[in-house]
Design a protein around this motif. Structure first.
Motif, PDB file in Angstrom:
ATOM      1  N   SER A  45       0.931  -1.040  -0.066  1.00 36.20           N
ATOM      2  CA  SER A  45       0.043  -0.047  -0.052  1.00 36.20           C
ATOM      3  C   SER A  45       0.948   1.065  -0.157  1.00 36.20           C
ATOM      4  O   SER A  45       0.530   2.361  -0.437  1.00 36.20           O
ATOM      5  CB  SER A  45      -0.953  -0.064   1.275  1.00 36.20           C
ATOM      6  OG  SER A  45      -0.284   0.349   2.373  1.00 36.20           O
ATOM      7  N   GLY A  46       2.070   1.166   0.342  1.00 35.08           N
ATOM      8  CA  GLY A  46       3.160   2.290   0.489  1.00 35.08           C
ATOM      9  C   GLY A  46       2.860   3.252   1.547  1.00 35.08           C
ATOM     10  O   GLY A  46       3.174   4.256   1.461  1.00 35.08           O
ATOM     11  N   GLU A  47       2.037   3.001   2.586  1.00 37.15           N
ATOM     12  CA  GLU A  47       1.450   3.706   3.462  1.00 37.15           C
ATOM     13  C   GLU A  47       1.737   3.301   4.930  1.00 37.15           C
ATOM     14  O   GLU A  47       1.227   2.001   4.998  1.00 37.15           O
ATOM     15  CB  GLU A  47       0.131   4.403   3.259  1.00 37.15           C
ATOM     16  CG  GLU A  47      -0.483   5.453   4.138  1.00 37.15           C
ATOM     17  CD  GLU A  47      -1.713   5.920   3.933  1.00 37.15           C
ATOM     18  OE1 GLU A  47      -2.504   5.452   4.588  1.00 37.15           O
ATOM     19  OE2 GLU A  47      -1.824   6.676   2.896  1.00 37.15           O
ATOM     20  N   THR A  48       2.243   4.073   5.937  1.00 34.01           N
ATOM     21  CA  THR A  48       1.989   3.492   7.255  1.00 34.01           C
ATOM     22  C   THR A  48       1.778   4.820   8.106  1.00 34.01           C
ATOM     23  O   THR A  48       1.951   5.897   7.463  1.00 34.01           O
ATOM     24  CB  THR A  48       3.541   2.979   7.659  1.00 34.01           C
ATOM     25  OG1 THR A  48       3.529   2.321   9.103  1.00 34.01           O
ATOM     26  CG2 THR A  48       4.315   3.800   7.506  1.00 34.01           C
ATOM     27  N   TRP A  49       1.423   4.741   9.458  1.00 29.90           N
ATOM     28  CA  TRP A  49       1.064   5.857  10.180  1.00 29.90           C
ATOM     29  C   TRP A  49       2.258   5.882  11.393  1.00 29.90           C
ATOM     30  O   TRP A  49       2.896   4.847  11.876  1.00 29.90           O
ATOM     31  CB  TRP A  49      -0.259   5.654  10.811  1.00 29.90           C
ATOM     32  CG  TRP A  49      -0.570   4.578  11.498  1.00 29.90           C
ATOM     33  CD1 TRP A  49      -1.247   3.408  11.144  1.00 29.90           C
ATOM     34  CD2 TRP A  49      -0.453   4.411  12.774  1.00 29.90           C
ATOM     35  NE1 TRP A  49      -1.325   2.582  12.090  1.00 29.90           N
ATOM     36  CE2 TRP A  49      -0.848   3.000  13.223  1.00 29.90           C
ATOM     37  CE3 TRP A  49       0.288   5.223  14.008  1.00 29.90           C
ATOM     38  CZ2 TRP A  49      -0.686   2.545  14.756  1.00 29.90           C
ATOM     39  CZ3 TRP A  49       0.091   4.638  15.243  1.00 29.90           C
ATOM     40  CH2 TRP A  49      -0.213   3.180  15.679  1.00 29.90           C
ATOM     41  N   VAL A  50       2.394   7.135  11.812  1.00 27.34           N
ATOM     42  CA  VAL A  50       3.336   7.500  12.785  1.00 27.34           C
ATOM     43  C   VAL A  50       2.919   8.422  14.013  1.00 27.34           C
ATOM     44  O   VAL A  50       2.157   9.412  13.378  1.00 27.34           O
ATOM     45  CB  VAL A  50       4.695   7.732  12.203  1.00 27.34           C
ATOM     46  CG1 VAL A  50       4.778   8.995  11.584  1.00 27.34           C
ATOM     47  CG2 VAL A  50       5.898   7.927  13.283  1.00 27.34           C
ATOM     48  N   THR A  51       3.000   8.321  15.004  1.00 25.79           N
ATOM     49  CA  THR A  51       3.117   9.316  15.992  1.00 25.79           C
ATOM     50  C   THR A  51       4.131   9.664  16.721  1.00 25.79           C
ATOM     51  O   THR A  51       4.925   8.468  17.500  1.00 25.79           O
ATOM     52  CB  THR A  51       1.704   9.046  16.990  1.00 25.79           C
ATOM     53  OG1 THR A  51       0.425   8.706  16.069  1.00 25.79           O
ATOM     54  CG2 THR A  51       1.439   9.905  18.114  1.00 25.79           C
ATOM     55  N   VAL A  52       4.402  10.862  16.960  1.00 30.92           N
ATOM     56  CA  VAL A  52       5.841  11.139  17.778  1.00 30.92           C
ATOM     57  C   VAL A  52       5.549  12.218  18.581  1.00 30.92           C
ATOM     58  O   VAL A  52       4.863  13.285  18.219  1.00 30.92           O
ATOM     59  CB  VAL A  52       6.889  11.376  17.012  1.00 30.92           C
ATOM     60  CG1 VAL A  52       8.178  11.715  17.792  1.00 30.92           C
ATOM     61  CG2 VAL A  52       7.299  10.222  16.177  1.00 30.92           C
ATOM     62  N   ARG A  53       5.505  12.086  20.106  1.00 32.61           N
ATOM     63  CA  ARG A  53       5.666  13.030  21.104  1.00 32.61           C
ATOM     64  C   ARG A  53       6.682  13.481  21.910  1.00 32.61           C
ATOM     65  O   ARG A  53       7.431  12.765  21.925  1.00 32.61           O
ATOM     66  CB  ARG A  53       4.451  12.883  22.093  1.00 32.61           C
ATOM     67  CG  ARG A  53       3.058  12.749  21.528  1.00 32.61           C
ATOM     68  CD  ARG A  53       2.302  12.503  22.627  1.00 32.61           C
ATOM     69  NE  ARG A  53       0.717  12.063  22.156  1.00 32.61           N
ATOM     70  CZ  ARG A  53       0.021  13.194  21.937  1.00 32.61           C
ATOM     71  NH1 ARG A  53      -0.020  14.281  22.073  1.00 32.61           N
ATOM     72  NH2 ARG A  53      -1.190  12.864  21.182  1.00 32.61           N
ATOM     73  N   ALA A  94       7.409  16.910  26.764  1.00 30.91           N
ATOM     74  CA  ALA A  94       6.261  17.646  27.079  1.00 30.91           C
ATOM     75  C   ALA A  94       4.882  17.080  26.684  1.00 30.91           C
ATOM     76  O   ALA A  94       3.802  17.643  27.247  1.00 30.91           O
ATOM     77  CB  ALA A  94       6.305  19.090  26.997  1.00 30.91           C
ATOM     78  N   GLY A  95       4.864  16.120  25.936  1.00 35.78           N
ATOM     79  CA  GLY A  95       3.767  15.586  25.332  1.00 35.78           C
ATOM     80  C   GLY A  95       3.410  16.362  24.168  1.00 35.78           C
ATOM     81  O   GLY A  95       2.155  16.006  23.373  1.00 35.78           O
ATOM     82  N   LYS A  96       3.975  17.385  23.513  1.00 34.31           N
ATOM     83  CA  LYS A  96       3.832  18.033  22.432  1.00 34.31           C
ATOM     84  C   LYS A  96       3.739  16.966  21.220  1.00 34.31           C
ATOM     85  O   LYS A  96       4.755  16.196  21.075  1.00 34.31           O
ATOM     86  CB  LYS A  96       4.570  19.163  22.334  1.00 34.31           C
ATOM     87  CG  LYS A  96       4.327  19.781  20.726  1.00 34.31           C
ATOM     88  CD  LYS A  96       5.219  20.983  20.856  1.00 34.31           C
ATOM     89  CE  LYS A  96       5.188  21.748  19.251  1.00 34.31           C
ATOM     90  NZ  LYS A  96       6.198  22.676  18.983  1.00 34.31           N
ATOM     91  N   ASN A 117      13.015  16.371  15.599  1.00 37.23           N
ATOM     92  CA  ASN A 117      13.674  16.906  16.589  1.00 37.23           C
ATOM     93  C   ASN A 117      12.915  17.185  17.774  1.00 37.23           C
ATOM     94  O   ASN A 117      11.631  17.959  17.495  1.00 37.23           O
ATOM     95  CB  ASN A 117      14.764  18.176  16.161  1.00 37.23           C
ATOM     96  CG  ASN A 117      15.840  17.619  15.233  1.00 37.23           C
ATOM     97  OD1 ASN A 117      16.507  16.729  15.470  1.00 37.23           O
ATOM     98  ND2 ASN A 117      15.493  18.277  13.893  1.00 37.23           N
ATOM     99  N   GLY A 118      13.213  16.829  19.102  1.00 39.86           N
ATOM    100  CA  GLY A 118      12.254  17.486  19.926  1.00 39.86           C
ATOM    101  C   GLY A 118      13.190  17.251  21.329  1.00 39.86           C
ATOM    102  O   GLY A 118      14.145  16.539  21.304  1.00 39.86           O
ATOM    103  N   GLU A 119      12.560  17.825  22.357  1.00 37.85           N
ATOM    104  CA  GLU A 119      13.212  17.395  23.757  1.00 37.85           C
ATOM    105  C   GLU A 119      12.835  16.041  24.152  1.00 37.85           C
ATOM    106  O   GLU A 119      11.616  15.379  24.274  1.00 37.85           O
ATOM    107  CB  GLU A 119      12.266  18.361  24.790  1.00 37.85           C
ATOM    108  CG  GLU A 119      12.720  18.482  25.947  1.00 37.85           C
ATOM    109  CD  GLU A 119      14.477  19.226  26.187  1.00 37.85           C
ATOM    110  OE1 GLU A 119      15.010  18.899  27.122  1.00 37.85           O
ATOM    111  OE2 GLU A 119      14.363  20.255  25.176  1.00 37.85           O
ATOM    112  N   PRO A 120      13.934  15.347  24.465  1.00 38.67           N
ATOM    113  CA  PRO A 120      13.767  14.098  24.720  1.00 38.67           C
ATOM    114  C   PRO A 120      13.231  13.663  26.161  1.00 38.67           C
ATOM    115  O   PRO A 120      13.349  14.638  27.161  1.00 38.67           O
ATOM    116  CB  PRO A 120      15.295  13.482  24.741  1.00 38.67           C
ATOM    117  CG  PRO A 120      16.089  14.627  25.095  1.00 38.67           C
ATOM    118  CD  PRO A 120      15.132  15.983  24.588  1.00 38.67           C
ATOM    119  N   PRO A 121      12.607  12.764  26.252  1.00 37.40           N
ATOM    120  CA  PRO A 121      12.409  11.343  25.219  1.00 37.40           C
ATOM    121  C   PRO A 121      11.235  11.844  24.275  1.00 37.40           C
ATOM    122  O   PRO A 121      10.387  12.362  24.689  1.00 37.40           O
ATOM    123  CB  PRO A 121      12.439  10.396  26.358  1.00 37.40           C
ATOM    124  CG  PRO A 121      11.491  10.582  27.299  1.00 37.40           C
ATOM    125  CD  PRO A 121      12.119  12.135  27.788  1.00 37.40           C
TER     126      PRO A 121
END
Length: 85
Positions: A16-24, A27-29, A45-49
């Motif tokens: 299908s050539g598609e996948t989903w991703v969520t990254v926070r 701070a939960g942003k 890029n973000g404040e770890p973790p």
């Protein structure tokens, strides 16, 4: 001094050539929460973790700080969940 975590996500060729991703960030942003298309590259890029969830884990290659990261072995399901510290 600000410390940042860096992760690059790249979907590989799939049916299908598609996948989903969520990254926070720490701070939960929400840095991303959407489907990635085949051959799309997303660098975050973000404040770890950074908390990362990837659907269809076999369809995504992950790089952390320029090095390949084997997220596929972290779960027995099709979803990969991990933190970048």
């Amino acid at each position: 001094r600000t410390v940042t975590a860096t992760a690059s996500l790249r979907p590989m060729v799939t049916d299908s050539g598609e996948t989903w991703v969520t990254v926070r960030d720490a701070a939960g942003k929400q840095l991303i929460n959407r489907a990635l298309q085949k051959d799309e590259v997303v660098s975050l890029n973000g404040e770890p973790p950074l908390s990362v969830t990837i659907g269809r884990k076999d369809a995504v290659a992950v790089t952390v700080r320029g090095e390949p990261f084997d997220h596929r072995s972290l779960s027995k399901t099709t979803v990969s969940r991990f933190q970048v510290k």
